[in-house]
Design a protein around this motif. Sequence first.
Motif, PDB file in Angstrom:
ATOM      1  N   UNK A 169       0.826  -1.202   0.000  1.00 34.51           N
ATOM      2  CA  UNK A 169       0.000   0.000   0.000  1.00 34.51           C
ATOM      3  C   UNK A 169       0.872   1.268   0.000  1.00 34.51           C
ATOM      4  N   UNK A 170       0.570   2.188  -0.915  1.00 38.62           N
ATOM      5  CA  UNK A 170       1.296   3.441  -1.025  1.00 38.62           C
ATOM      6  C   UNK A 170       2.574   3.356  -1.828  1.00 38.62           C
ATOM      7  N   UNK A 171       3.056   2.157  -2.082  1.00 35.99           N
ATOM      8  CA  UNK A 171       4.312   2.005  -2.812  1.00 35.99           C
ATOM      9  C   UNK A 171       4.114   1.762  -4.306  1.00 35.99           C
ATOM     10  N   UNK A 172       2.955   1.237  -4.700  1.00 38.32           N
ATOM     11  CA  UNK A 172       2.690   1.030  -6.129  1.00 38.32           C
ATOM     12  C   UNK A 172       2.603   2.386  -6.831  1.00 38.32           C
ATOM     13  N   UNK A 173       2.139   3.395  -6.101  1.00 36.28           N
ATOM     14  CA  UNK A 173       2.062   4.741  -6.669  1.00 36.28           C
ATOM     15  C   UNK A 173       3.323   5.554  -6.462  1.00 36.28           C
ATOM     16  N   UNK A 174       4.387   4.967  -5.948  1.00 33.39           N
ATOM     17  CA  UNK A 174       5.655   5.662  -5.695  1.00 33.39           C
ATOM     18  C   UNK A 174       6.290   6.069  -7.021  1.00 33.39           C
ATOM     19  N   UNK A 175       6.638   7.358  -7.161  1.00 34.05           N
ATOM     20  CA  UNK A 175       7.245   7.844  -8.394  1.00 34.05           C
ATOM     21  C   UNK A 175       8.703   7.410  -8.467  1.00 34.05           C
ATOM     22  N   UNK A 211      -5.058  -1.231 -13.485  1.00 32.41           N
ATOM     23  CA  UNK A 211      -5.488  -0.354 -12.405  1.00 32.41           C
ATOM     24  C   UNK A 211      -4.868  -0.889 -11.122  1.00 32.41           C
ATOM     25  N   UNK A 212      -4.627   0.017 -10.146  1.00 35.77           N
ATOM     26  CA  UNK A 212      -4.176  -0.445  -8.832  1.00 35.77           C
ATOM     27  C   UNK A 212      -4.766   0.457  -7.754  1.00 35.77           C
ATOM     28  N   UNK A 213      -4.843  -0.068  -6.572  1.00 30.20           N
ATOM     29  CA  UNK A 213      -5.578   0.626  -5.509  1.00 30.20           C
ATOM     30  C   UNK A 213      -4.901   1.890  -5.007  1.00 30.20           C
ATOM     31  N   UNK A 214      -3.639   2.105  -5.293  1.00 33.25           N
ATOM     32  CA  UNK A 214      -2.999   3.366  -4.911  1.00 33.25           C
ATOM     33  C   UNK A 214      -3.565   4.548  -5.696  1.00 33.25           C
ATOM     34  N   UNK A 215      -4.247   4.260  -6.822  1.00 30.30           N
ATOM     35  CA  UNK A 215      -4.817   5.335  -7.628  1.00 30.30           C
ATOM     36  C   UNK A 215      -6.351   5.287  -7.649  1.00 30.30           C
ATOM     37  N   UNK A 216      -6.935   4.387  -6.852  1.00 26.90           N
ATOM     38  CA  UNK A 216      -8.395   4.231  -6.834  1.00 26.90           C
ATOM     39  C   UNK A 216      -8.950   4.684  -5.476  1.00 26.90           C
ATOM     40  N   UNK A 217     -10.225   5.156  -5.479  1.00 31.47           N
ATOM     41  CA  UNK A 217     -11.206   5.168  -6.577  1.00 31.47           C
ATOM     42  C   UNK A 217     -10.903   6.266  -7.602  1.00 31.47           C
ATOM     43  N   UNK A 218     -11.130   5.927  -8.850  1.00 32.70           N
ATOM     44  CA  UNK A 218     -10.945   6.847  -9.986  1.00 32.70           C
ATOM     45  C   UNK A 218     -11.322   6.078 -11.243  1.00 32.70           C
ATOM     46  N   UNK A 220      -1.985  -3.589  -1.296  1.00 28.92           N
ATOM     47  CA  UNK A 220      -2.449  -3.022  -2.563  1.00 28.92           C
ATOM     48  C   UNK A 220      -2.994  -4.154  -3.431  1.00 28.92           C
ATOM     49  N   UNK A 221      -3.770  -3.766  -4.431  1.00 29.64           N
ATOM     50  CA  UNK A 221      -4.313  -4.738  -5.373  1.00 29.64           C
ATOM     51  C   UNK A 221      -4.145  -4.169  -6.775  1.00 29.64           C
TER      52      UNK A 221
END
Length: 622
Positions: A314-320, A344-351, A373-374
């Motif tokens: 969690x929080x790391x899939x969206x890590x730049x 899609x992954x949960x670091x950017x959802x819901x969207x 994360x998923x």
Amino acid sequence: MSEFDYDELGLVAGLEIHQQLDTATKLFCECPTRLRDPEDAERAFTRYLHPTRSELGEIDEAALEESRVEREFEYLAYDSTCLVEEDDEPPHRLDDEALATTLEIAQLLDMDVVDRAHVMRKVVIDGSNTSGFQRSTLIAHNGEIETSDGAVGIEDVMLEEESAQRVEEREGGVQFSLDRLGIPLVEIGTKPDISTPEQALEAAETIGMLLRSTGKVKRGLGTIRQDVNVSIADGARVEMKGVQSLDDIDDLVREEVRRQVELVDVAEELSARDASVGDTQNVTEVFEGTGSGVIRGALESDGVVYAVPLYGFDGLVGRELQPDRRLGTEFSDHAKRHGAGGIFHTDELPAYGITEDEVEALRDAVGAGDEDAVALVADSPSVATGAIEAVAERAETAIEGVPEETRGANDDGTSEYLRPLPGAARMYPETDVPPVDPDPAEVETPELLTEKVERYQAQYGLDAGLAEQVAFGRRWPLFEEQVEAGVDATLAAQTLESTVTELRRDDVPVDELTDDHVRGVFGLVADGDLAQEGVPELLAALSEQPDREADDLADELGLGSAAEDEVRAAVVDVVERNSDQVEAEGMGAFSALMGECMGALRGKADGDLVSEVLREEIQKRA
């Protein structure tokens, strides 16, 4: 982004420079090396390619991954395409001209030439060669160049055939053009001696200058490509392919260092969290009636949704990792290799039309908690299953650290995943081409472009700027040829560089100008049939009508050199029309009337002659 301490990080980098040679024919056949317009293709044929085992019975990992995506390759053939290019006839002997040029390059790099060169086959099943392999041969090894940060060793110089030109991606396949396939290509590989981005750029520029010094390499977009190998002490070797511009190399190295630093940090955090990757699961039921256009479109086409739980992510899939590229982007690159449009992954959802309730239902379905994360893929059953497994495999390597891989260079300095690093299993001997015994004594070491600049200044009296323009330009061989034939050096240099550049800025299609066009123009000047001032107009006309001869077009345009009596008549006419100004200003009117006289003569007269006559006529009336 702040600059890293590259010594502390243990940055190690190397280059592979690929340069097309400007030979008359291709490396293993007698077909021309000119590029064609795909619209001129006369026919097309298709192939399916599959990996083969090496002589040790092994299959290269990169070729194996490529084969997992079933694709049809279509090849465009032209009136010049032969059976060798179609892989319907054995290759011919290695081209002598290409070998000689490669030996010149080896001498410039201070390399040891091999006693006998054996052609090898290198497995490539991405469709870029009709045979499923590329032919390559080692010509020289153990060289060196100097940079301001120290010496950089040259590992080897290979002579190989260029790949086919990719025309377009299609659903289920790729279209290639055979005009580029087989053009002789020299590959120069450095040792991993590069320790900063700036040194990588300088090394590439130095090698590029050495290559152009031969005068026998192709110029222009796509004729030279750079691959960059980068690693840091805690990272892994990564090869970035397809760098088109030398100016991008230092940025590419910086961004790859940043990516590896970020991936190392991610791996340390995942280790601290005791992260793991769960089993992939079908979660189609979670998205029945979804408002997400992407998922709904997949389901309406009898598709499915597969997901994988990433425990502790969690929080790391969206890590730049790089600008606009995240760990999730890396996962997506792998999914795309299996035909998916992305993930899609949960670091950017819901969207994207996916609601909070759907995210919670998704977590429940795969057993993911708040610290997890998923990632999910929506596509056809075959694509979705292959893509989500690829995502799971990439997530596993994220826990381990930086994976070794081949990546594609982007224009912004970032890179994207292409395939695993190739290994020795992709090479095996070519039995259809006999070995050759290179003899470096048969070729002369070319003069360096930097040495040409100094010689042009000393020998021809060119200023430093113009000398450098000519020496580093594409047409220095033509410049030297014409000066040797008696053309004024300054006229030749200014014409080939300044005049042509100015015409290009005026949108004149100067790329249509051939060396014969320029020879014809200089010949008219030398014979006194064209004034120097008429050169730009005639070159512009030849650019627009490249099928015409210089002398015919000069006559049609009235650009023949004017005799002195014609010059005097034109000058007298201008002076008399401006008699009041001449009477009032005397020689002060010279500059304004000089321009009018040259315009009246339309480049048919030499400026010195016009100037001399104008002064005489003004003085008569002053």
